[in-house]
Scaffold this motif. Structure first.
Motif, PDB file in Angstrom:
ATOM      1  N   LYS A 262       3.203  -1.889  -8.634  1.00 14.78           N
ATOM      2  CA  LYS A 262       3.597  -3.287  -8.504  1.00 14.78           C
ATOM      3  C   LYS A 262       2.737  -3.998  -7.455  1.00 14.78           C
ATOM      4  O   LYS A 262       2.307  -5.140  -7.646  1.00 14.78           O
ATOM      5  N   ILE A 263       2.492  -3.306  -6.335  1.00 13.29           N
ATOM      6  CA  ILE A 263       1.675  -3.896  -5.272  1.00 13.29           C
ATOM      7  C   ILE A 263       0.247  -4.137  -5.759  1.00 13.29           C
ATOM      8  O   ILE A 263      -0.329  -5.215  -5.538  1.00 13.29           O
ATOM      9  N   GLU A 264      -0.313  -3.145  -6.450  1.00 15.29           N
ATOM     10  CA  GLU A 264      -1.676  -3.308  -6.977  1.00 15.29           C
ATOM     11  C   GLU A 264      -1.776  -4.500  -7.924  1.00 15.29           C
ATOM     12  O   GLU A 264      -2.781  -5.215  -7.943  1.00 15.29           O
ATOM     13  N   GLY A 265      -0.703  -4.729  -8.676  1.00 16.20           N
ATOM     14  CA  GLY A 265      -0.678  -5.861  -9.613  1.00 16.20           C
ATOM     15  C   GLY A 265      -0.750  -7.195  -8.903  1.00 16.20           C
ATOM     16  O   GLY A 265      -1.286  -8.174  -9.440  1.00 16.20           O
ATOM     17  N   ALA A 266      -0.234  -7.239  -7.669  1.00 13.08           N
ATOM     18  CA  ALA A 266      -0.251  -8.494  -6.900  1.00 13.08           C
ATOM     19  C   ALA A 266      -1.611  -8.751  -6.249  1.00 13.08           C
ATOM     20  O   ALA A 266      -1.879  -9.861  -5.800  1.00 13.08           O
ATOM     21  N   LYS A 267      -2.440  -7.688  -6.168  1.00 10.82           N
ATOM     22  CA  LYS A 267      -3.797  -7.787  -5.613  1.00 10.82           C
ATOM     23  C   LYS A 267      -3.854  -8.349  -4.171  1.00 10.82           C
ATOM     24  O   LYS A 267      -4.633  -9.266  -3.876  1.00 10.82           O
ATOM     25  N   PRO A 268      -3.043  -7.794  -3.262  1.00  7.91           N
ATOM     26  CA  PRO A 268      -3.143  -8.253  -1.872  1.00  7.91           C
ATOM     27  C   PRO A 268      -4.342  -7.606  -1.179  1.00  7.91           C
ATOM     28  O   PRO A 268      -4.866  -6.586  -1.638  1.00  7.91           O
ATOM     29  N   ASP A 269      -4.742  -8.170  -0.062  1.00  6.76           N
ATOM     30  CA  ASP A 269      -5.807  -7.568   0.745  1.00  6.76           C
ATOM     31  C   ASP A 269      -5.281  -6.415   1.601  1.00  6.76           C
ATOM     32  O   ASP A 269      -6.040  -5.527   1.979  1.00  6.76           O
ATOM     33  N   VAL A 270      -3.979  -6.447   1.923  1.00  7.85           N
ATOM     34  CA  VAL A 270      -3.412  -5.417   2.794  1.00  7.85           C
ATOM     35  C   VAL A 270      -1.929  -5.233   2.489  1.00  7.85           C
ATOM     36  O   VAL A 270      -1.254  -6.172   2.048  1.00  7.85           O
ATOM     37  N   ILE A 271      -1.426  -3.999   2.737  1.00 15.69           N
ATOM     38  CA  ILE A 271       0.009  -3.701   2.671  1.00 15.69           C
ATOM     39  C   ILE A 271       0.507  -3.634   4.115  1.00 15.69           C
ATOM     40  O   ILE A 271      -0.006  -2.848   4.918  1.00 15.69           O
ATOM     41  N   ILE A 272       1.475  -4.476   4.463  1.00 19.29           N
ATOM     42  CA  ILE A 272       2.057  -4.479   5.812  1.00 19.29           C
ATOM     43  C   ILE A 272       3.348  -3.653   5.769  1.00 19.29           C
ATOM     44  O   ILE A 272       4.276  -3.985   5.033  1.00 19.29           O
ATOM     45  N   THR A 273       3.392  -2.560   6.535  1.00 18.13           N
ATOM     46  CA  THR A 273       4.480  -1.591   6.399  1.00 18.13           C
ATOM     47  C   THR A 273       5.549  -1.690   7.480  1.00 18.13           C
ATOM     48  O   THR A 273       5.276  -2.085   8.619  1.00 18.13           O
ATOM     49  N   GLY A 274       6.750  -1.283   7.092  1.00 23.22           N
ATOM     50  CA  GLY A 274       7.865  -1.104   8.007  1.00 23.22           C
ATOM     51  C   GLY A 274       8.571   0.181   7.614  1.00 23.22           C
ATOM     52  O   GLY A 274       9.572   0.155   6.913  1.00 23.22           O
ATOM     53  N   ILE A 275       7.996   1.330   8.013  1.00 22.66           N
ATOM     54  CA  ILE A 275       8.550   2.622   7.583  1.00 22.66           C
ATOM     55  C   ILE A 275       8.736   3.546   8.783  1.00 22.66           C
ATOM     56  O   ILE A 275       7.904   3.595   9.682  1.00 22.66           O
ATOM     57  N   SER A 276       9.862   4.271   8.779  1.00 19.07           N
ATOM     58  CA  SER A 276      10.178   5.154   9.899  1.00 19.07           C
ATOM     59  C   SER A 276      10.811   6.449   9.411  1.00 19.07           C
ATOM     60  O   SER A 276      10.341   7.539   9.712  1.00 19.07           O
TER      61      SER A 276
END
Length: 419
Positions: free
Chosen positions: A231-245
Protein backbone atom coordinates in the motif's frame (compact mmCIF):
# COMPACT_ATOMS: atom_id res chain seq x y z
CA UNK A 1 39.04 1.17 103.42
CA UNK A 2 36.39 3.75 102.56
CA UNK A 3 33.41 2.46 100.55
CA UNK A 4 33.24 4.85 97.57
CA UNK A 5 30.11 3.21 96.21
CA UNK A 6 28.11 5.24 98.71
CA UNK A 7 29.82 8.59 98.03
CA UNK A 8 28.09 11.38 96.05
CA UNK A 9 31.11 11.53 93.73
CA UNK A 10 30.64 7.85 92.80
CA UNK A 11 26.97 8.33 91.94
CA UNK A 12 27.77 11.45 89.93
CA UNK A 13 30.43 9.58 87.96
CA UNK A 14 28.15 6.60 87.49
CA UNK A 15 25.37 8.85 86.21
CA UNK A 16 27.78 10.62 83.91
CA UNK A 17 29.17 7.36 82.51
CA UNK A 18 25.67 5.95 82.15
CA UNK A 19 24.56 9.04 80.26
CA UNK A 20 27.63 8.83 78.03
CA UNK A 21 26.93 5.17 77.27
CA UNK A 22 23.31 6.00 76.49
CA UNK A 23 24.46 8.87 74.25
CA UNK A 24 26.90 6.60 72.44
CA UNK A 25 24.18 4.00 72.00
CA UNK A 26 21.80 6.61 70.59
CA UNK A 27 24.52 7.94 68.29
CA UNK A 28 25.33 4.44 67.04
CA UNK A 29 21.65 3.81 66.44
CA UNK A 30 21.39 7.08 64.50
CA UNK A 31 24.45 6.18 62.44
CA UNK A 32 22.97 2.76 61.65
CA UNK A 33 19.78 4.49 60.55
CA UNK A 34 21.74 6.96 58.43
CA UNK A 35 23.53 4.04 56.81
CA UNK A 36 20.30 2.34 55.73
CA UNK A 37 20.43 1.76 51.97
CA UNK A 38 18.53 3.92 49.50
CA UNK A 39 16.28 1.36 47.85
CA UNK A 40 15.35 1.82 44.19
CA UNK A 41 12.86 -0.60 42.67
CA UNK A 42 13.38 -1.26 38.95
CA UNK A 43 10.38 -2.74 37.12
CA UNK A 44 11.23 -3.55 33.52
CA UNK A 45 10.72 -5.69 30.45
CA UNK A 46 13.85 -7.73 31.14
CA UNK A 47 13.29 -10.09 28.19
CA UNK A 48 12.47 -7.38 25.63
CA UNK A 49 15.04 -5.94 23.21
CA UNK A 50 14.45 -2.36 24.35
CA UNK A 51 13.81 -3.21 28.02
CA UNK A 52 16.71 -5.48 28.94
CA UNK A 53 19.10 -2.55 29.36
CA UNK A 54 16.97 -0.84 32.04
CA UNK A 55 17.89 -2.98 35.10
CA UNK A 56 21.44 -3.55 33.80
CA UNK A 57 22.19 0.17 33.45
CA UNK A 58 20.52 1.01 36.78
CA UNK A 59 22.68 -1.55 38.60
CA UNK A 60 25.78 -0.24 36.83
CA UNK A 61 25.06 3.31 38.06
CA UNK A 62 24.42 2.09 41.60
CA UNK A 63 27.69 0.13 41.63
CA UNK A 64 29.61 3.23 40.51
CA UNK A 65 27.97 5.44 43.15
CA UNK A 66 28.50 2.84 45.89
CA UNK A 67 32.17 2.44 44.92
CA UNK A 68 32.59 6.15 45.69
CA UNK A 69 30.99 5.88 49.12
CA UNK A 70 27.30 6.05 48.22
CA UNK A 71 25.18 9.05 49.18
CA UNK A 72 26.48 10.49 52.44
CA UNK A 73 27.57 7.00 53.40
CA UNK A 74 24.32 5.34 52.35
CA UNK A 75 24.57 2.64 49.67
CA UNK A 76 22.13 2.40 46.80
CA UNK A 77 20.34 -0.93 46.55
CA UNK A 78 18.65 -1.88 43.26
CA UNK A 79 15.76 -4.34 43.57
CA UNK A 80 14.61 -5.60 40.16
CA UNK A 81 11.32 -7.05 38.99
CA UNK A 82 10.61 -8.54 35.54
CA UNK A 83 7.14 -7.35 34.49
CA UNK A 84 6.99 -9.63 31.40
CA UNK A 85 5.73 -6.58 29.44
CA UNK A 86 2.45 -6.84 31.40
CA UNK A 87 0.59 -3.98 33.09
CA UNK A 88 -0.95 -6.37 35.65
CA UNK A 89 2.45 -7.84 36.55
CA UNK A 90 3.86 -4.32 36.79
CA UNK A 91 1.16 -3.21 39.24
CA UNK A 92 1.79 -6.29 41.40
CA UNK A 93 5.52 -5.60 41.30
CA UNK A 94 4.98 -1.94 42.28
CA UNK A 95 2.80 -2.97 45.24
CA UNK A 96 5.36 -5.53 46.37
CA UNK A 97 8.24 -3.09 45.92
CA UNK A 98 6.60 -0.49 48.17
CA UNK A 99 4.74 -2.63 50.73
CA UNK A 100 7.14 -5.55 51.17
CA UNK A 101 10.55 -4.47 49.92
CA UNK A 102 10.18 -0.90 51.25
CA UNK A 103 11.70 0.85 48.25
CA UNK A 104 12.07 4.63 48.35
CA UNK A 105 11.50 5.24 44.65
CA UNK A 106 10.66 3.24 41.51
CA UNK A 107 12.09 3.29 37.98
CA UNK A 108 9.68 1.49 35.67
CA UNK A 109 9.04 0.45 32.08
CA UNK A 110 9.48 1.76 28.55
CA UNK A 111 5.86 0.87 27.67
CA UNK A 112 3.34 3.72 27.93
CA UNK A 113 0.39 1.47 28.78
CA UNK A 114 2.36 0.06 31.72
CA UNK A 115 3.39 3.49 32.97
CA UNK A 116 -0.17 4.80 32.71
CA UNK A 117 -1.32 1.80 34.78
CA UNK A 118 1.35 2.51 37.44
CA UNK A 119 0.76 6.26 37.71
CA UNK A 120 -2.32 5.94 39.99
CA UNK A 121 -0.40 3.53 42.21
CA UNK A 122 2.45 5.99 42.65
CA UNK A 123 -0.25 8.38 43.87
CA UNK A 124 -2.01 5.89 46.17
CA UNK A 125 1.23 4.62 47.71
CA UNK A 126 2.86 8.09 47.71
CA UNK A 127 6.00 6.73 46.10
CA UNK A 128 8.10 8.70 43.59
CA UNK A 129 8.22 6.97 40.24
CA UNK A 130 10.19 7.67 37.03
CA UNK A 131 9.82 6.08 33.61
CA UNK A 132 13.02 5.66 31.58
CA UNK A 133 11.35 5.13 28.24
CA UNK A 134 7.58 5.56 27.92
CA UNK A 135 6.54 8.47 25.72
CA UNK A 136 2.78 9.03 25.94
CA UNK A 137 1.86 12.69 26.47
CA UNK A 138 -0.80 11.55 28.93
CA UNK A 139 1.80 10.60 31.56
CA UNK A 140 2.93 14.17 32.22
CA UNK A 141 -0.41 15.74 31.25
CA UNK A 142 -1.96 13.83 34.17
CA UNK A 143 0.58 15.40 36.53
CA UNK A 144 -0.33 18.83 35.16
CA UNK A 145 -4.11 18.32 35.40
CA UNK A 146 -4.04 17.02 39.00
CA UNK A 147 -0.67 17.96 40.47
CA UNK A 148 -1.35 17.15 44.13
CA UNK A 149 -2.54 13.66 43.24
CA UNK A 150 -0.03 12.75 40.52
CA UNK A 151 3.08 14.73 41.56
CA UNK A 152 4.90 11.48 42.41
CA UNK A 153 5.24 10.57 38.72
CA UNK A 154 8.19 11.83 36.65
CA UNK A 155 8.58 11.40 32.91
CA UNK A 156 12.27 10.64 32.47
CA UNK A 157 12.05 10.37 28.71
CA UNK A 158 10.82 12.64 25.93
CA UNK A 159 7.07 12.92 25.42
CA UNK A 160 5.58 11.76 22.13
CA UNK A 161 5.13 15.44 21.24
CA UNK A 162 8.84 16.11 21.77
CA UNK A 163 9.81 12.94 19.87
CA UNK A 164 7.78 14.11 16.86
CA UNK A 165 9.63 17.45 16.98
CA UNK A 166 12.99 15.67 17.19
CA UNK A 167 12.15 13.47 14.17
CA UNK A 168 10.93 16.47 12.17
CA UNK A 169 13.99 18.55 13.08
CA UNK A 170 16.22 15.74 11.80
CA UNK A 171 14.08 15.06 8.71
CA UNK A 172 14.20 18.75 7.76
CA UNK A 173 18.00 18.75 7.54
CA UNK A 174 18.63 15.18 6.37
CA UNK A 175 15.76 14.59 3.95
CA UNK A 176 14.33 17.93 2.85
CA UNK A 177 17.44 20.13 2.79
CA UNK A 178 19.98 17.49 1.71
CA UNK A 179 17.89 15.05 -0.36
CA UNK A 180 15.10 17.41 -1.48
CA UNK A 181 12.38 14.96 -0.43
CA UNK A 182 8.80 16.20 -0.63
CA UNK A 183 6.41 13.48 0.56
CA UNK A 184 5.95 10.93 3.34
CA UNK A 185 3.70 8.14 4.62
CA UNK A 186 3.36 7.77 8.40
CA UNK A 187 3.54 4.12 9.58
CA UNK A 188 2.92 3.62 13.30
CA UNK A 189 1.89 0.80 15.59
CA UNK A 190 -1.47 1.26 17.29
CA UNK A 191 -0.46 2.10 20.87
CA UNK A 192 -1.02 4.79 23.51
CA UNK A 193 2.29 6.50 22.83
CA UNK A 194 1.84 6.75 19.04
CA UNK A 195 -1.50 8.57 19.08
CA UNK A 196 0.07 11.89 20.17
CA UNK A 197 3.22 11.05 18.17
CA UNK A 198 1.20 10.78 14.97
CA UNK A 199 -0.67 13.99 15.76
CA UNK A 200 2.74 15.63 16.12
CA UNK A 201 3.93 14.10 12.83
CA UNK A 202 0.84 15.30 10.95
CA UNK A 203 1.41 18.80 12.29
CA UNK A 204 5.18 19.15 11.83
CA UNK A 205 5.91 17.16 8.64
CA UNK A 206 4.04 19.59 6.33
CA UNK A 207 5.77 22.51 8.08
CA UNK A 208 9.21 21.16 7.11
CA UNK A 209 8.13 20.48 3.54
CA UNK A 210 7.00 16.83 3.60
CA UNK A 211 3.45 16.29 2.36
CA UNK A 212 1.73 13.41 4.21
CA UNK A 213 0.27 11.10 1.54
CA UNK A 214 -1.10 8.43 3.88
CA UNK A 215 -1.24 7.51 7.54
CA UNK A 216 -1.15 3.81 8.43
CA UNK A 217 -1.69 2.49 11.95
CA UNK A 218 -1.24 -1.26 12.41
CA UNK A 219 -1.77 -3.71 15.25
CA UNK A 220 1.41 -4.51 17.24
CA UNK A 221 0.43 -8.17 16.71
CA UNK A 222 0.87 -7.83 12.93
CA UNK A 223 3.16 -10.55 11.52
CA UNK A 224 2.84 -9.93 7.78
CA UNK A 225 3.70 -6.41 6.67
CA UNK A 226 3.57 -7.21 2.95
CA UNK A 227 0.11 -5.66 2.38
CA UNK A 228 1.16 -2.56 4.34
CA UNK A 229 4.34 -2.09 2.33
CA UNK A 230 2.44 -2.74 -0.93
CA UNK A 231 0.00 0.00 0.00
CA UNK A 232 2.84 2.39 0.88
CA UNK A 233 4.65 1.67 -2.39
CA UNK A 234 1.43 2.46 -4.25
CA UNK A 235 1.39 5.94 -2.70
CA UNK A 236 4.97 6.56 -3.94
CA UNK A 237 6.25 8.61 -0.98
CA UNK A 238 9.87 9.72 -0.70
CA UNK A 239 10.13 8.40 2.87
CA UNK A 240 8.30 6.25 5.47
CA UNK A 241 8.11 8.04 8.85
CA UNK A 242 7.90 5.39 11.59
CA UNK A 243 6.48 5.12 15.08
CA UNK A 244 7.38 1.58 16.17
CA UNK A 245 8.50 0.19 19.52
CA UNK A 246 6.84 -3.10 20.45
CA UNK A 247 7.54 -4.33 16.92
CA UNK A 248 10.64 -3.56 14.91
CA UNK A 249 12.37 -6.76 13.85
CA UNK A 250 9.49 -8.08 11.74
CA UNK A 251 8.73 -4.96 9.66
CA UNK A 252 12.45 -4.32 9.16
CA UNK A 253 13.15 -7.86 7.92
CA UNK A 254 10.16 -7.71 5.55
CA UNK A 255 11.13 -4.20 4.37
CA UNK A 256 14.43 -5.67 3.20
CA UNK A 257 13.05 -8.98 1.90
CA UNK A 258 10.41 -7.18 -0.10
CA UNK A 259 13.06 -4.70 -1.30
CA UNK A 260 10.82 -1.73 -0.48
CA UNK A 261 12.59 1.10 -2.35
CA UNK A 262 11.65 3.75 0.26
CA UNK A 263 13.83 4.68 3.27
CA UNK A 264 12.48 4.46 6.83
CA UNK A 265 13.14 7.25 9.33
CA UNK A 266 11.58 7.91 12.72
CA UNK A 267 11.09 6.14 16.04
CA UNK A 268 12.15 2.50 16.11
CA UNK A 269 12.85 1.61 19.74
CA UNK A 270 14.24 -1.85 19.04
CA UNK A 271 16.75 -0.35 16.58
CA UNK A 272 18.31 1.57 19.49
CA UNK A 273 19.70 -1.69 20.89
CA UNK A 274 23.03 -2.83 19.43
CA UNK A 275 21.68 -6.38 18.99
CA UNK A 276 19.16 -5.15 16.38
CA UNK A 277 21.50 -5.81 13.44
CA UNK A 278 21.94 -9.44 14.49
CA UNK A 279 18.25 -9.75 15.44
CA UNK A 280 17.24 -8.77 11.89
CA UNK A 281 19.99 -10.70 10.08
CA UNK A 282 21.40 -7.33 8.99
CA UNK A 283 18.10 -6.21 7.44
CA UNK A 284 18.62 -3.14 9.63
CA UNK A 285 21.10 -1.72 7.10
CA UNK A 286 20.04 1.82 6.20
CA UNK A 287 17.34 2.14 8.90
CA UNK A 288 17.25 5.63 10.44
CA UNK A 289 16.06 5.92 14.03
CA UNK A 290 15.74 8.65 16.63
CA UNK A 291 17.72 8.18 19.84
CA UNK A 292 18.79 10.15 22.89
CA UNK A 293 22.36 8.86 22.69
CA UNK A 294 24.28 6.11 20.95
CA UNK A 295 27.55 4.18 20.75
CA UNK A 296 30.52 6.41 19.93
CA UNK A 297 28.39 9.57 20.25
CA UNK A 298 29.84 12.05 22.76
CA UNK A 299 26.57 13.84 23.57
CA UNK A 300 28.22 14.80 26.88
CA UNK A 301 31.53 13.81 28.50
CA UNK A 302 29.59 11.08 30.33
CA UNK A 303 28.21 9.34 27.22
CA UNK A 304 31.22 7.36 25.97
CA UNK A 305 32.46 6.15 29.39
CA UNK A 306 28.97 4.78 30.01
CA UNK A 307 28.54 3.02 26.64
CA UNK A 308 32.03 1.55 26.77
CA UNK A 309 31.56 0.40 30.36
CA UNK A 310 28.19 -1.12 29.53
CA UNK A 311 29.60 -2.98 26.51
CA UNK A 312 32.48 -4.32 28.60
CA UNK A 313 30.09 -5.51 31.30
CA UNK A 314 27.18 -6.87 29.27
CA UNK A 315 28.61 -7.57 25.81
CA UNK A 316 26.42 -5.15 23.89
CA UNK A 317 25.57 -1.46 23.80
CA UNK A 318 22.45 -0.29 25.69
CA UNK A 319 19.08 0.56 24.21
CA UNK A 320 17.79 4.12 24.59
CA UNK A 321 16.16 3.20 27.91
CA UNK A 322 19.52 2.04 29.27
CA UNK A 323 20.93 5.56 28.94
CA UNK A 324 17.95 7.08 30.71
CA UNK A 325 17.78 4.53 33.56
CA UNK A 326 21.52 4.98 34.18
CA UNK A 327 21.06 8.76 34.37
CA UNK A 328 17.97 8.36 36.57
CA UNK A 329 19.87 6.48 39.29
CA UNK A 330 22.45 9.28 39.32
CA UNK A 331 19.98 12.14 39.57
CA UNK A 332 17.90 10.24 42.13
CA UNK A 333 21.07 9.98 44.24
CA UNK A 334 21.67 13.69 43.67
CA UNK A 335 18.08 14.47 44.74
CA UNK A 336 18.42 12.39 47.93
CA UNK A 337 21.64 14.23 48.77
CA UNK A 338 20.07 17.65 48.18
CA UNK A 339 16.90 16.72 50.09
CA UNK A 340 18.88 15.16 52.91
CA UNK A 341 16.10 12.60 53.03
CA UNK A 342 14.23 9.82 51.22
CA UNK A 343 10.90 11.21 52.42
CA UNK A 344 8.59 11.01 49.38
CA UNK A 345 7.42 14.63 49.34
CA UNK A 346 10.92 16.00 49.97
CA UNK A 347 12.25 13.76 47.22
CA UNK A 348 9.59 15.05 44.80
CA UNK A 349 10.61 18.64 45.59
CA UNK A 350 14.28 17.83 45.06
CA UNK A 351 13.63 15.96 41.79
CA UNK A 352 11.70 18.98 40.50
CA UNK A 353 14.89 21.03 40.90
CA UNK A 354 17.02 18.51 38.99
CA UNK A 355 19.69 20.08 36.79
CA UNK A 356 21.92 17.15 35.89
CA UNK A 357 24.26 16.52 33.00
CA UNK A 358 23.71 12.89 32.11
CA UNK A 359 24.62 10.66 29.17
CA UNK A 360 21.79 12.11 27.04
CA UNK A 361 22.29 15.83 27.71
CA UNK A 362 21.29 18.33 30.37
CA UNK A 363 18.30 17.00 32.30
CA UNK A 364 15.68 19.32 33.78
CA UNK A 365 11.95 18.81 34.34
CA UNK A 366 9.07 21.01 33.21
CA UNK A 367 7.27 22.71 36.11
CA UNK A 368 3.67 22.87 37.31
CA UNK A 369 2.65 25.53 34.80
CA UNK A 370 3.78 23.56 31.75
CA UNK A 371 1.27 21.14 30.15
CA UNK A 372 3.96 18.43 30.32
CA UNK A 373 4.66 18.77 34.06
CA UNK A 374 7.53 16.54 35.25
CA UNK A 375 8.61 15.55 31.73
CA UNK A 376 12.24 16.20 30.77
CA UNK A 377 12.75 19.39 28.79
CA UNK A 378 13.38 19.29 25.04
CA UNK A 379 15.50 21.86 23.21
CA UNK A 380 18.96 23.18 22.45
CA UNK A 381 21.25 23.01 25.46
CA UNK A 382 18.96 20.40 27.07
CA UNK A 383 17.85 17.20 25.32
CA UNK A 384 17.56 17.39 21.52
CA UNK A 385 17.85 13.75 20.56
CA UNK A 386 19.86 12.32 17.69
CA UNK A 387 19.23 10.58 14.41
CA UNK A 388 21.30 7.46 13.94
CA UNK A 389 21.52 5.06 11.02
CA UNK A 390 22.50 1.43 10.81
CA UNK A 391 25.57 1.39 8.54
CA UNK A 392 27.80 -1.66 7.96
CA UNK A 393 26.29 -3.38 10.99
CA UNK A 394 26.87 -0.43 13.35
CA UNK A 395 24.82 2.41 14.80
CA UNK A 396 26.22 5.67 13.44
CA UNK A 397 25.15 9.22 14.34
CA UNK A 398 24.12 11.26 11.28
CA UNK A 399 22.38 14.20 13.02
CA UNK A 400 22.83 16.81 14.44
CA UNK A 401 25.98 17.95 12.65
CA UNK A 402 27.87 18.58 15.90
CA UNK A 403 28.02 14.84 16.67
CA UNK A 404 27.48 13.30 13.19
CA UNK A 405 30.02 10.64 12.26
CA UNK A 406 28.77 9.91 8.74
CA UNK A 407 26.53 11.00 5.87
CA UNK A 408 23.40 9.02 4.97
CA UNK A 409 24.05 5.65 3.32
CA UNK A 410 21.35 3.34 1.98
CA UNK A 411 21.31 -0.25 0.67
CA UNK A 412 21.10 -0.65 -3.12
CA UNK A 413 17.33 -1.36 -3.17
CA UNK A 414 16.58 2.11 -1.73
CA UNK A 415 16.01 4.69 -4.42
CA UNK A 416 17.13 8.07 -3.12
CA UNK A 417 18.34 10.78 -5.41
CA UNK A 418 19.51 14.28 -4.58
CA UNK A 419 17.74 16.65 -6.93
Amino acid sequence: MKNTSRSPIFWSLRGLLGGTALGLLTMASGQALAADPIKIGVIAEAQAIAGASIPQAAQMAADEINAKGGVDGRKIEIITYDNHSSSADSVRAFQRAVNEDKVNIVIASYISEVVLALEPWASRLKTPFITPGAASNEISKSVHSDYEKNKYTFHGYLTSAALALSVCDAAKELLVDEKHMKSAVIMSEDAAWTKPLDVGYEECLPKIGLKVLDHIRFSPDTTDFTPIFNKIEGAKPDVIITGISHVGVQPTVQWKNQQVPIPMLGISSQATNSTFGKDTNDASEGVLYQGVSGPDVPVTPKSLPFTQGFKAKFGNFPSYAGYTSYDEVYYIADAVKRAGSTDADKLVEALEKTDWEGTIGRIQFYGKDDPFTHSIKYGKGLITGLMLQWQDGKQVAVWPKEVAKSKLKFPSFIKVTSN
